[in-house]
Design an enzyme around this catalytic site. Structure first.
Site, PDB file in Angstrom:
ATOM      1  N   LYS A   1       0.742  -1.135  -0.035  1.00  0.00           N
ATOM      2  CA  LYS A   1      -0.116   0.019  -0.089  1.00  0.00           C
ATOM      3  C   LYS A   1       0.927   1.264   0.118  1.00  0.00           C
ATOM      4  O   LYS A   1       0.456   2.163  -0.471  1.00  0.00           O
ATOM      5  CB  LYS A   1      -0.973   0.071   1.205  1.00  0.00           C
ATOM      6  CG  LYS A   1      -2.004  -0.855   0.924  1.00  0.00           C
ATOM      7  CD  LYS A   1      -3.213  -0.460   2.097  1.00  0.00           C
ATOM      8  CE  LYS A   1      -4.425  -1.581   1.784  1.00  0.00           C
ATOM      9  NZ  LYS A   1      -5.412  -1.522   2.720  1.00  0.00           N
TER      10      LYS A   1
ATOM     11  N   LYS B   1      -5.099 -10.016  -6.495  1.00  0.00           N
ATOM     12  CA  LYS B   1      -6.275 -10.101  -5.506  1.00  0.00           C
ATOM     13  C   LYS B   1      -7.538  -9.373  -6.432  1.00  0.00           C
ATOM     14  O   LYS B   1      -7.134  -8.135  -6.556  1.00  0.00           O
ATOM     15  CB  LYS B   1      -5.749  -9.891  -4.254  1.00  0.00           C
ATOM     16  CG  LYS B   1      -6.921 -10.035  -2.911  1.00  0.00           C
ATOM     17  CD  LYS B   1      -6.269  -9.703  -1.781  1.00  0.00           C
ATOM     18  CE  LYS B   1      -6.226  -8.216  -1.821  1.00  0.00           C
ATOM     19  NZ  LYS B   1      -5.765  -7.603  -0.428  1.00  0.00           N
TER      20      LYS B   1
ATOM     21  N   LYS C   1     -10.615  -3.658  -3.438  1.00  0.00           N
ATOM     22  CA  LYS C   1     -11.529  -2.201  -3.582  1.00  0.00           C
ATOM     23  C   LYS C   1     -10.461  -1.056  -4.290  1.00  0.00           C
ATOM     24  O   LYS C   1     -10.949  -0.129  -4.981  1.00  0.00           O
ATOM     25  CB  LYS C   1     -11.793  -1.793  -2.169  1.00  0.00           C
ATOM     26  CG  LYS C   1     -12.794  -2.559  -1.739  1.00  0.00           C
ATOM     27  CD  LYS C   1     -13.172  -2.030  -0.256  1.00  0.00           C
ATOM     28  CE  LYS C   1     -13.868  -2.922   0.788  1.00  0.00           C
ATOM     29  NZ  LYS C   1     -13.309  -2.982   1.990  1.00  0.00           N
TER      30      LYS C   1
HETATM   31  P1  TYM Z   1     -10.932  -5.605   4.065  1.00  0.00           P
HETATM   32  O1  TYM Z   1     -12.029  -4.686   4.507  1.00  0.00           O
HETATM   33  O2  TYM Z   1      -9.765  -5.606   3.114  1.00  0.00           O
HETATM   34  O3  TYM Z   1     -11.490  -6.999   3.691  1.00  0.00           O
HETATM   35  C1  TYM Z   1     -12.654  -7.535   4.547  1.00  0.00           C
HETATM   36  C2  TYM Z   1     -12.771  -9.167   4.418  1.00  0.00           C
HETATM   37  O4  TYM Z   1     -12.686  -9.661   3.090  1.00  0.00           O
HETATM   38  C3  TYM Z   1     -11.598 -10.573   2.662  1.00  0.00           C
HETATM   39  N1  TYM Z   1     -11.270 -10.431   1.386  1.00  0.00           N
HETATM   40  C4  TYM Z   1     -11.231 -11.282   0.661  1.00  0.00           C
HETATM   41  N2  TYM Z   1     -11.338 -12.551   0.597  1.00  0.00           N
HETATM   42  C5  TYM Z   1     -11.408 -13.272  -0.574  1.00  0.00           C
HETATM   43  N3  TYM Z   1     -10.802 -12.794  -1.662  1.00  0.00           N
HETATM   44  C6  TYM Z   1     -10.578 -11.376  -1.760  1.00  0.00           C
HETATM   45  N4  TYM Z   1     -10.180 -11.021  -3.062  1.00  0.00           N
HETATM   46  C7  TYM Z   1     -10.845 -10.586  -0.594  1.00  0.00           C
HETATM   47  N5  TYM Z   1     -10.528  -9.239  -0.343  1.00  0.00           N
HETATM   48  C8  TYM Z   1     -10.880  -9.062   0.944  1.00  0.00           C
HETATM   49  C9  TYM Z   1     -10.466 -10.005   3.710  1.00  0.00           C
HETATM   50  O5  TYM Z   1      -9.880 -10.909   4.081  1.00  0.00           O
HETATM   51  C10 TYM Z   1     -11.314  -9.696   4.807  1.00  0.00           C
HETATM   52  O6  TYM Z   1     -11.836 -10.955   5.923  1.00  0.00           O
HETATM   53  N6  TYM Z   1      -7.643  -5.601   7.917  1.00  0.00           N
HETATM   54  C11 TYM Z   1      -9.025  -6.000   7.575  1.00  0.00           C
HETATM   55  C12 TYM Z   1     -10.343  -5.313   8.543  1.00  0.00           C
HETATM   56  C13 TYM Z   1     -10.074  -5.641   9.930  1.00  0.00           C
HETATM   57  C14 TYM Z   1     -10.301  -6.703  10.670  1.00  0.00           C
HETATM   58  C15 TYM Z   1      -9.967  -6.364  11.997  1.00  0.00           C
HETATM   59  C16 TYM Z   1     -10.509  -7.928  10.121  1.00  0.00           C
HETATM   60  C17 TYM Z   1      -9.479  -4.484  10.808  1.00  0.00           C
HETATM   61  N7  TYM Z   1      -9.720  -5.084  11.836  1.00  0.00           N
HETATM   62  C18 TYM Z   1      -9.979  -7.650  12.837  1.00  0.00           C
HETATM   63  C19 TYM Z   1     -10.808  -9.280  11.299  1.00  0.00           C
HETATM   64  C20 TYM Z   1     -10.498  -8.712  12.583  1.00  0.00           C
HETATM   65  C21 TYM Z   1      -9.153  -5.319   6.136  1.00  0.00           C
HETATM   66  O7  TYM Z   1      -8.746  -4.470   5.737  1.00  0.00           O
HETATM   67  O8  TYM Z   1     -10.231  -6.334   5.543  1.00  0.00           O
END
Ligand code: TYM
Length: 333
Positions: A111, A195, A198
C-alpha cells in the site's frame, strides 16, 4: 468461551471477494458462536478519503452485513470509532510491538508503494489497531480471507508478548484465524494473479455487491480467460489462474467444490460457462442488493442499530480496558 470478532473497512463498495471470502462465512458462523461484527471505520482513514463519502460507506457496509444475513439482534454489530476502547488498547499494544514485526508486513509495503516516506503513521501501525480490535473482545476466532493471515499472526504475537511481559499467560486468548471454504482468495477478473480489491482502478476487475444484473453480466463477459475449454481435474485447473478463479467463484456461490463444478462443466467453452456463472451470481447478489437498498432508505434505523451495537460492544470493551489498565499499572481513579 468462544467468541468471534471480524470486520470490514468501509472504503468504497464491498465486492464479491469480501462476500465470498468473509461475509458469507460469518453468516454461517453466527449460528454457533457469539459474534462481534465491526465496520472498521478507523482503519478506513489510513488511506485518502472524503468525509461525506466515508459516512455513507459506514452505513452501506452495515446494510450489506444485515442484507447478507447477519442478525443485528443475535450478534453485536457496530462501527469501530463508536467504541473508544479500540483506540485506547491500540496505544497500549503499540507500546508492546517491536518495529521489526511491523516491518515484515507485506500489506504495508504494497500500500505504501515506492513513496514510503510519505505514507502515514496510521497505515504503518494499522495491524496494531487490528490486533486491538480482536483482543478488546478477547476473541478466540477470526473469520477472514487469506490476505489477512499475516495480520492475524501478528495479533497472536502481540497477544503473546503482552501476556508474557506481565506474567499473565492466559489473559488474552491467542486468536485463531478461520480461513474457510473455496473462496479464501478471489482474484481480479482482469488478472488471475492479482487479488480482487477495492483499490484496483479498473471497475471491471471486481463485481460489487450492489452491481445490477446487466453490470454483473458485462463484467463477467469481459473477464479475462484463456482459449481452452474447462478441464476435468482441479490439478489442470490450477495451472490456469483466470479459469481457476471463475470456477472458484462459481463453486463458492453454489456452495459446492471446484471438483463438483468441473464434473458438471468440464469441456465447456467459456462463453457458456460465463452465462451459467452470471445466472448464479445474479441469483445470489440481487436479493442482497435489493435488501441493502431497502435498508439504506431509512438511515435513522441503521444509525439506531449501530448505536445499540456500540453500547453492547462498549460494555465488553470497557471491562477489558479496565483489566488492561490494572495489569499495565495505569491508575484508575
Ligand atoms: P478488508 O476490508 O480489506 O476485507 C474484508 C474481508 O474480506 C476479505 N477479502 C477477501 N477474501 C477473499 N478474496 C478477496 N479478494 C478478498 N478481499 C478481501 C478480507 O480477508 C477480510 O476478511 N484489515 C481488515 C479489516 C479488519 C479486521 C480487523 C478483520 C480490521 N480489524 C479485525 C478481522 C479482525 C481488512 O482490511 O479487511
Amino acid at each position: 468461551m468462544n467468541r468471534i470478532f471480524s470486520g470490514m473497512q468501509p472504503t468504497r463498495q464491498l465486492h464479491l471477494g469480501n462476500y465470498l471470502g468473509a461475509l458469507k462465512n460469518w453468516v454461517a458462523l453466527q449460528k454457533d458462536y457469539e459474534c462481534v461484527f465491526c465496520v472498521v471505520d478507523l482503519h478506513a482513514i489510513t488511506i485518502d478519503h472524503t468525509p461525506d463519502v466515508l459516512r455513507e460507506n459506514i452505513r452501506e457496509v452495515t446494510a450489506a452485513y444485515i442484507a447478507a444475513g447477519i442478525d443485528p439482534e443475535k450478534n453485536i454489530l457496530f462501527n469501530q470509532s463508536a467504541v473508544p476502547g479500540h483506540a485506547e488498547l491500540n496505544w497500549i499494544l503499540a507500546c508492546h510491538t517491536p518495529l521489526g514485526w511491523l516491518n515484515r508486513m507485506t500489506q504495508f509495503k504494497e500500500k505504501a508503494g515506492k513513496h514510503r516516506d510519505n505514507a502515514v503513521l496510521g497505515l504503518y501501525a494499522y495491524p496494531v489497531l487490528m490486533a486491538a480490535d480482536i483482543l478488546l473482545y478477547k476473541a478466540t476466532h477470526v473469520p477472514v480471507g487469506e490476505d489477512q493471515k499475516q495480520h492475524l499472526e501478528l495479533a497472536r504475537d502481540i497477544a503473546g508478548a503482552f501476556n508474557r511481559y506481565y506474567g499473565k499467560e492466559d489473559f488474552f486468548p491467542l486468536p485463531e484465524p478461520q480461513i474457510m471454504g473455496e473462496a479464501t482468495r478471489i482474484m481480479s477478473l482482469r488478472d488471475g494473479t492479482k487479488k480482487m480489491s477495492k483499490s484496483d482502478e479498473s471497475e471491471y476487475s471486481r463485481i460489487n455487491l450492489t452491481d445490477d444484473a446487466d453490470t454483473i453480466a458485462l463484467k463477467f463477459r469481459k473477464a479475462k480467460t484463456d482459449p481452452e475449454p474447462l478441464p476435468e481435474t482441479v490439478e489442470d485447473l490450477e495451472k490456469r489462474p483466470e479459469a481457476n478463479n471463475l470456477v472458484t467463484i462459481y463453486a463458492a456461490l453454489t456452495d459446492s467444490t471446484r471438483q463438483q463444478v468441473l464434473a458438471q462443466h468440464a469441456g465447456s467453452q467459456f462463453s457458456g460457462f460465463k452465462s451459467a456463472l452470471v445466472e448464479v451470481a445474479v441469483a445470489k447478489l440481487a436479493p442482497i442488493s435489493a435488501e441493502m437498498n431497502r435498508l439504506l432508505a431509512d438511515k435513522g434505523e441503521i444509525d439506531r442499530i449501530l448505536k445499540r451495537g456500540a453500547e453492547r460492544a462498549g460494555a465488553i470493551a470497557d471491562q477489558t480496558v479496565a483489566e488492561v489498565k490494572d495489569i499495565v499499572g495505569l491508575l484508575r481513579v
